[in-house]
Write a protein that holds these residues in place. Structure first.
Motif, mmCIF file in Angstrom:
data_model
loop_
_atom_site.group_PDB
_atom_site.id
_atom_site.type_symbol
_atom_site.label_atom_id
_atom_site.label_comp_id
_atom_site.label_asym_id
_atom_site.label_seq_id
_atom_site.Cartn_x
_atom_site.Cartn_y
_atom_site.Cartn_z
ATOM 1 N N GLY A 1 0.782 -1.454 0.071
ATOM 2 C CA GLY A 1 0.080 0.039 0.045
ATOM 3 C C GLY A 1 0.810 1.323 0.045
ATOM 4 N N ALA A 2 2.065 1.161 -0.035
ATOM 5 C CA ALA A 2 3.022 2.411 0.180
ATOM 6 C C ALA A 2 2.937 3.221 -1.177
ATOM 7 N N ALA A 3 3.037 4.332 -1.210
ATOM 8 C CA ALA A 3 3.237 5.292 -2.678
ATOM 9 C C ALA A 3 4.681 5.399 -2.697
ATOM 10 N N ILE A 4 5.020 5.032 -3.835
ATOM 11 C CA ILE A 4 6.320 5.202 -4.282
ATOM 12 C C ILE A 4 6.754 6.183 -5.269
ATOM 13 N N LEU A 5 7.718 6.874 -5.340
ATOM 14 C CA LEU A 5 8.128 8.065 -6.178
ATOM 15 C C LEU A 5 9.727 7.885 -6.403
ATOM 16 N N TYR A 6 10.169 7.840 -7.627
ATOM 17 C CA TYR A 6 11.564 7.651 -8.041
ATOM 18 C C TYR A 6 12.039 9.091 -8.615
ATOM 19 N N PHE A 7 13.238 9.481 -8.476
ATOM 20 C CA PHE A 7 13.681 10.560 -8.920
ATOM 21 C C PHE A 7 15.372 10.112 -9.427
#
Length: 858
Positions: free
Chosen positions: A192-198
């Protein structure tokens, strides 16, 4: 073999009467097995995730703790130079630097939070080779510059995100905007975690506030090198770098640490649900006892004949227990299957709420069905033991004389004495708990009192039935004339049966009443203290600590007289008696003394916000002999050690900030480096006189850019507190509903068997003029009386428990006892409807009896 044949014949001859008891066993076993399957599946999901995301060896700062936000709000980090140094270790195939932060909020172009709604974190980091172990890019490409980002597919689906959409990331170091250029899909289930990549440079600059830093290193072992060997080699290589201690973990150690961080949460869910399953089992015991007691009574003549032709007491006893064994086996097998269905249903429910759980990870351990079968069978057989023993004691001549066994007056008196003794002992324990000086000590006595009074009421129930049923009948049934009087007499005919049936309902309703009193008292106490103590007009807080840009927006809001910062710090205190305490301190602006009016037992709170000064709570002062003017040694985590003078002692006779040790932010800044100062935990504001409404609207408008924070005035705060307690109680009531459903089945079963037992009597009543309608009404009224009897016992007992629990809460500052009479009244009235519902089928069946066949029944 003869005993087995007799048991099988009786079991199938009365299979209709066994159905509801089997349903009770089924529901109880299903809840246990469903809980075990559900929690095991969650563990499997997290285990797979942790196993696949961990590198062969991970290097991170020694002070970093899994799942914890650092005090400063910015993740602990390592110098990028360690990447090259780690490559020198023997057995290393590759080394990558990783950046990860869970202290971020991500919003879309409409300023809507893109994070999870279940409490799972939003995680931002850099895209690197190690991420390919758990993710694959299914749309677009990886981020390549400062304006690009990639999100996980689950978050994109939930929030309808697509390539090209703009996102704003709110981090401790500032806000920055990016556009989605890629979507990555998990190879395993994401809980359920929201993941963001840069890209790496952007992640370092925006999440850590510095280039050339990483939060961890991912090290891959060369072919043939074990993780343990690689860990030792890396440790030797990095030992001489001189840049600080490191935490070096193998993939297994890393996964174990992550598993431990969620283990406590999982155990709370597991044991709470198993506790409610245990309550359902307890209620089911009464249903089974009642069922077998009535079946034994109805088969008295049959048992007497068996005894007359040579069956021994042991054989009769064994015959009844074998029937119970069959009931337990059938109910438990069905319950195990239903438990898997419940687990799948819970997974679907959690997925709908935002926590993704895939049925591909459904985990049914061998111990789960074994535990369910054993529990169901053992509980059923134990519940049937007393009726079986009673059957074995039936004499042949007594059985042949009558179709039932007369009540044992002596046993009734003994039971009454035992029940009164247990109830008295329980009441004494509750009284002792209410007078306890410490909540921790009183809670143990309270638990003892709850158990003793519950058992006492169960045992003494048949004695209470006579009096209470007459009172209830006088109020409710007399208006129904002869039908009402017959219903009353039917309920009084067998007090033991009425007591056992009512006790099943009593248990669930006692817990409902207790929790209602506790919850209502908590809300009333907190509201009272807010009215007395809180001087601030507005309170701002959220899941994420308040970032500097949000703090500045709050300060720039027009119409505010002052804004107060409130920070909690990790620190170790050493008192004059040499005792060490690591409960930390609270740093706030001097205006906090106006925002929260704390009573002082010595000194001045305003002086505690002076230079190198602080306050302590009265409990701490009493325990360690601290007085105003004494000096405490305070070692700040990540900072220097200070010697602070005690300028005030605050009363701990409160719920808000109980035990807090205050000092000024100015004092804290002298001893804690700027980059280690924590963000505000919460902030307070006071409006200019006469401008409360305008300031409230302006503050809400100013904080609109930061949806992770809630702006509340005192009315909002009270309502939120009430809603939080209400949601918790509703969840508990939902779990208790299982026990109440089983209790309702008990009422249905009692009435159904009672109708069969009174077949001839019902036929005679019909023959002398009782109409079908009157007959059905009589049975419904009997059911209502039994249900109200159980409700009266349960609600009275529960309110006693709740009132005692509130006395213990008063020691923690929650001093107001509030009985939620609307809830109590609603539950009592609802119990009458439960009685009506339970009587529908038995009353319908009784009304359809053929009069002549009923009269001819032996």
């Amino acid at each position: 073999m003869t005993v087995l044949k007799t048991s099988l014949r009786n079991f199938f001859a009365h299979k209709g009467r066994m159905v509801l008891s089997a349903v009770a066993v089924l529901l109880s076993v299903a809840f246990v097995c469903g809980t075990l399957v559900f929690t095991d599946t969650m563990n499997t999901t997290f285990d797979k995730l942790f196993a696949v995301t961990a590198a062969d060896v991970t290097v991170s700062p020694k002070v970093a703790k899994t799942g914890e936000t650092p005090q400063g709000g910015v993740p602990e980090s390592l110098p990028a130079s360690l990447v090259a140094k780690a490559r020198e270790a023997e057995g290393v195939k590759s080394v990558e630097g990783g950046v990860v932060s869970a202290n971020v909020t991500v919003v879309n172009a409409d300023n809507e939070n893109m994070g999870s709604s279940t409490g799972a974190p939003t995680i931002a980091g850099n895209w690197n080779g190690n991420e390919l172990r758990s993710m694959e890019i299914t749309s677009g490409h990886a981020p390549r510059g400062p304006t690009e980002t990639m999100v996980d597919a689950d978050t994109a689906d939930k929030h309808h995100l697509k390539l090209g959409d703009e996102l704003r990331t709110i981090a401790q170091t500032g806000d920055f905007k990016t556009r989605i250029v890629g979507i990555a899909t998990f190879k395993v289930t994401n809980p359920g975690a929201a993941i963001l990549y840069f890209d790496t440079a952007t992640a370092q600059r925006e999440l850590l506030g510095a280039t050339g830093r990483f939060t961890h290193l991912n090290i891959t072992a060369a072919t043939g090198v074990s993780d343990g060997t690689l860990k030792r080699n890396v440790a030797r290589t990095l030992a001489g770098t001189g840049s600080g201690p490191y935490k070096i973990q193998t993939a297994k150690e890393n996964a174990d640490e992550n598993r431990e961080s969620v283990g406590a949460f999982m155990n709370v869910i597991k044991y709470a649900m198993l506790g409610f399953a245990g309550i359902a089992f307890l209620v089911g015991i009464f249903l089974i006892i009642n069922t077998f007691s009535m079946l034994v009574a109805q088969r008295t003549r049959e048992i007497g004949l068996m005894r007359a032709i040579g069956s021994s007491r042991r054989q009769v006893n064994r015959s009844v227990l074998v029937e119970a064994l069959l009931l337990g086996v059938v109910g438990s097998i069905l319950g195990v299957g239903a438990g898997v269905g419940i687990a799948v249903g819970l997974m679907k429910l959690m997925s709908a709420m935002g926590m993704e759980l895939s049925t591909r990870d459904l985990t049914v351990k061998a111990t789960t069905p074994v535990a369910g079968l054993l529990l169901g069978v053992v509980v059923t057989v134990l519940a049937a033991y007393l009726p079986a023993r009673r059957a074995g004691k039936v004499s042949p001549m007594a059985a042949l004389r009558d179709a039932g066994t007369p009540a044992d007056g002596r046993a009734g008196r003994v039971r009454g004495v035992i029940g009164l003794v247990l109830t008295g002992a329980g009441a004494a324990a509750l009284f002792a708990a209410a007078g306890a000086k410490k909540a921790s000590e009183g809670s143990l006595v309270l638990g003892l009192g709850v158990v003793l009074t519950l058992i006492g009421f169960v045992v003494v129930g048949p004695l209470l039935a006579g009096g209470l049923v007459r009172v209830i009948s006088a109020v409710l049934l007399r208006v129904f004339g002869p039908v009402g009087r017959m219903a009353e007499r039917n309920a009084l005919r067998n007090p033991r049966r009425t007591g056992a049936t009512g006790a099943a309902l009593m248990i669930g309703l006692a817990l409902v009443a207790c929790l209602s009193v506790v919850g209502s008292s908590m809300v009333a106490s907190a509201t009272d203290e807010l009215d007395r103590s809180v001087g601030a007009d507005f309170i701002v807080q959220g899941r994420q600590r308040i970032v500097p840009q949000a703090e500045q927006a709050m300060r720039n809001t027009p119409g505010l007289a002052h804004v107060t910062r409130y920070k909690t710090l990790d620190a170790t205190l050493t008192s004059p008696d040499g005792q060490v305490d690591d409960h930390g301190v609270t740093a706030a602006d001097p205006s906090y003394a106006e925002d929260l009016r704390r009573t002082t037992t010595a000194g001045s709170l305003a002086a505690a916000y002076g230079d190198d000064a602080m306050s302590v709570g009265s409990d701490y002062a009493k325990k360690h002999g601290v007085h105003v003017g004494d000096t405490l040694t305070v070692a700040f985590k990540g900072g220097r050690t200070a010697r602070l003078k005690v300028a005030a002692v605050t009363s701990d006779d409160a719920a808000i900030d109980k035990g807090a040790r205050y000092l000024s932010i100015a004092t804290m800044q002298k001893y804690v480096p700027k980059d280690r100062i924590p963000p505000n935990q919460i902030m307070f504001a006071k409006a200019l006189d006469g401008r409360e409404k305008q300031a409230y609207a302006a503050l809400k408008s100013a904080m609109k850019r930061y949806p992770q924070y809630q702006v509340r005035d005192q009315t909002d705060y009270k309502q939120e507190l009430k809603d939080q307690v209400g949601r918790l109680l509703n969840m508990v009531y939902g779990l208790l509903a299982l026990a109440i459903v089983v209790a309702v089945l008990g009422v249905v079963n009692t009435l159904a068997l009672s109708v069969v037992e009174r077949t001839r009597e019902i036929g005679l009543l019909r023959a002398i003029g009782l109409s079908r309608r009157q007959l059905r009404r009589m049975i419904r009224l009997e059911s209502v009386v039994i249900a109200l009897f159980g409700a009266l016992l349960g609600l009275g007992l529960g309110m006693g428990w709740g009132a005692t629990a509130q006395k213990l809460l008063a020691l923690e500052g929650l001093k107001v006892l509030d009985i939620p009479w609307p809830t109590i009244t609603g539950v009592f009235v609802g119990s009458a409807f439960v009685g009506l519902l339970a009587a529908l089928i038995p009353a319908f069946r009784a009304g359809r009896m053929n009069v002549l066949n009923a009269i001819a029944t032996e």
